[in-house]
Design a protein around this motif. Sequence first.
Motif, PDB file in Angstrom:
ATOM      1  N   GLU A 106       1.193  -1.167  -0.071  1.00  0.00           N
ATOM      2  CA  GLU A 106       0.108  -0.250   0.153  1.00  0.00           C
ATOM      3  C   GLU A 106       0.943   1.326   0.023  1.00  0.00           C
ATOM      4  OE1 GLU A 106      -3.459  -1.239   3.117  1.00  0.00           O
ATOM      5  OE2 GLU A 106      -2.222  -0.850   3.468  1.00  0.00           O
ATOM      6  N   THR A 107       2.084   1.446   0.016  1.00  0.00           N
ATOM      7  CA  THR A 107       3.259   2.221   0.263  1.00  0.00           C
ATOM      8  C   THR A 107       3.976   3.236  -1.677  1.00  0.00           C
ATOM      9  OG1 THR A 107       4.310   0.751   2.092  1.00  0.00           O
ATOM     10  CG2 THR A 107       5.248   2.652   0.873  1.00  0.00           C
ATOM     11  N   VAL A 108       3.839   4.516  -0.927  1.00  0.00           N
ATOM     12  CA  VAL A 108       3.675   4.714  -2.501  1.00  0.00           C
ATOM     13  C   VAL A 108       5.620   5.240  -2.065  1.00  0.00           C
ATOM     14  CG1 VAL A 108       4.012   7.546  -3.824  1.00  0.00           C
ATOM     15  CG2 VAL A 108       1.824   6.073  -3.137  1.00  0.00           C
ATOM     16  N   VAL A 109       6.157   4.482  -3.171  1.00  0.00           N
ATOM     17  CA  VAL A 109       7.819   5.506  -3.166  1.00  0.00           C
ATOM     18  C   VAL A 109       8.378   6.536  -3.772  1.00  0.00           C
ATOM     19  CG1 VAL A 109      10.764   4.556  -3.524  1.00  0.00           C
ATOM     20  CG2 VAL A 109       8.417   3.326  -2.984  1.00  0.00           C
ATOM     21  N   LEU A 154      11.464  -2.586  -7.276  1.00  0.00           N
ATOM     22  CA  LEU A 154      10.618  -2.158  -6.511  1.00  0.00           C
ATOM     23  C   LEU A 154       8.839  -2.136  -6.557  1.00  0.00           C
ATOM     24  CD1 LEU A 154      10.700  -0.305  -4.159  1.00  0.00           C
ATOM     25  CD2 LEU A 154      11.047   1.629  -5.147  1.00  0.00           C
ATOM     26  N   ALA A 155       8.683  -1.630  -8.132  1.00  0.00           N
ATOM     27  CA  ALA A 155       7.474  -1.260  -8.429  1.00  0.00           C
ATOM     28  C   ALA A 155       6.470  -2.617  -8.370  1.00  0.00           C
ATOM     29  CB  ALA A 155       7.161  -0.838 -10.222  1.00  0.00           C
ATOM     30  N   THR A 156       6.961  -3.724  -8.341  1.00  0.00           N
ATOM     31  CA  THR A 156       5.485  -4.546  -8.210  1.00  0.00           C
ATOM     32  C   THR A 156       5.767  -5.182  -6.890  1.00  0.00           C
ATOM     33  OG1 THR A 156       7.918  -6.620  -8.144  1.00  0.00           O
ATOM     34  CG2 THR A 156       7.180  -6.067 -10.366  1.00  0.00           C
ATOM     35  N   VAL A 178       5.125   4.041  -8.039  1.00  0.00           N
ATOM     36  CA  VAL A 178       6.479   4.934  -7.643  1.00  0.00           C
ATOM     37  C   VAL A 178       6.190   5.886  -8.431  1.00  0.00           C
ATOM     38  CG1 VAL A 178       8.645   4.394  -8.616  1.00  0.00           C
ATOM     39  CG2 VAL A 178       7.964   2.319  -7.862  1.00  0.00           C
ATOM     40  N   ALA A 179       7.162   7.259  -7.666  1.00  0.00           N
ATOM     41  CA  ALA A 179       6.535   8.894  -8.373  1.00  0.00           C
ATOM     42  C   ALA A 179       8.181   9.427  -8.024  1.00  0.00           C
ATOM     43  CB  ALA A 179       6.245   9.412  -7.491  1.00  0.00           C
ATOM     44  N   GLY A 211       1.074   3.906   3.360  1.00  0.00           N
ATOM     45  CA  GLY A 211       2.643   3.739   3.869  1.00  0.00           C
ATOM     46  C   GLY A 211       3.400   5.063   2.544  1.00  0.00           C
ATOM     47  N   PHE A 212       4.159   5.573   3.248  1.00  0.00           N
ATOM     48  CA  PHE A 212       4.870   6.565   2.178  1.00  0.00           C
ATOM     49  C   PHE A 212       6.459   6.448   2.661  1.00  0.00           C
ATOM     50  CE2 PHE A 212       5.660   9.964  -0.629  1.00  0.00           C
ATOM     51  CZ  PHE A 212       4.460  10.082  -1.073  1.00  0.00           C
ATOM     52  N   LEU A 213       7.628   6.742   1.682  1.00  0.00           N
ATOM     53  CA  LEU A 213       8.356   6.399   1.279  1.00  0.00           C
ATOM     54  C   LEU A 213       9.097   7.763   0.539  1.00  0.00           C
ATOM     55  CD1 LEU A 213      11.732   3.956   0.729  1.00  0.00           C
ATOM     56  CD2 LEU A 213      11.455   5.949  -0.111  1.00  0.00           C
TER      57      LEU A 213
END
Length: 281
Positions: free
Chosen positions: A21-24, A55-57, A62-63, A211-213
């Motif tokens: 559920e995390t955006v990087v 990572l995207a998998t 990813v942004a 989530g967010f990194l």
Amino acid sequence: MEFTSTRGEQRYAALVRAAAETVVGLDFDGTLSPIVDDPEQAHIHPDASAVLVDLATQVCAVAVVTGRPARQALDLGGLEEVGNAVGEAGKELYVFGQYGNERWSSTRRRVVGPRPPHGLATFLRDLPRTLRSAGAGEAWLEDKGLAVAVHTRRLPDPDAAFEALLGPVGDLARSHDLSVEPGRHVIEVRSAGMHKGLVVERLVEELGAGGFLFAGDDLGDVEAFEAVGALDDAGLPTLRVCSASDEESTLVAMSDVVVAGPEGVLALLAQLTADARDSRA
């Protein structure tokens, strides 16, 4: 990678559990590509494409969030090809250029952005006189369309030139109702009202992120770090990653993890990918 505290280690572990559920979010210069004298030669690290696709998998999206024009970041990073591969994995790659004023995604494959801000043309007309008055007439000007960047890296004493220009360029910018974004040997002038922190907030809202990194290296990433900190306060798993250098240390005190430049960022992302994959096994 070096955690700045025990709390940083705990945040990393929580983010691994919430990876799906995390955006990087990732800065470009100094984070995915090395800092070089000529910004037009700042190509993405050779390992970045493979790391980002893998990572995207394991994450929601990813942004890449950069002060560069989006088209420039796409070309220097080979990000359209990365977007193709990410799309094949059923995920999305975003590129936000000029601090969020421009937007591209791997499903809507065109750059969308506003008109140049009012006052930028007259600022650019008056700028050479200001540079000469500050003894830095040879500073390199980069016209980004929606912003103007004054680079001192190529000058004999880039630090002294930066300090000499920051006040006068800032005063000139404000007289044209523009905002100033200082960075590593660069002073960027653009319209007010948009910054990387707003991009973080927009992505969380649009994607329903759990989530967010965010990884960055410079003063232009401060608002993104602050936005991620607010998400942490609200209970979301987060991680703030500083791509450290000898030139800029502002983000270190705000970070959960400190790594050594783009290679360190990519090693951390690869580790996150592996740990997220193992946690699902």
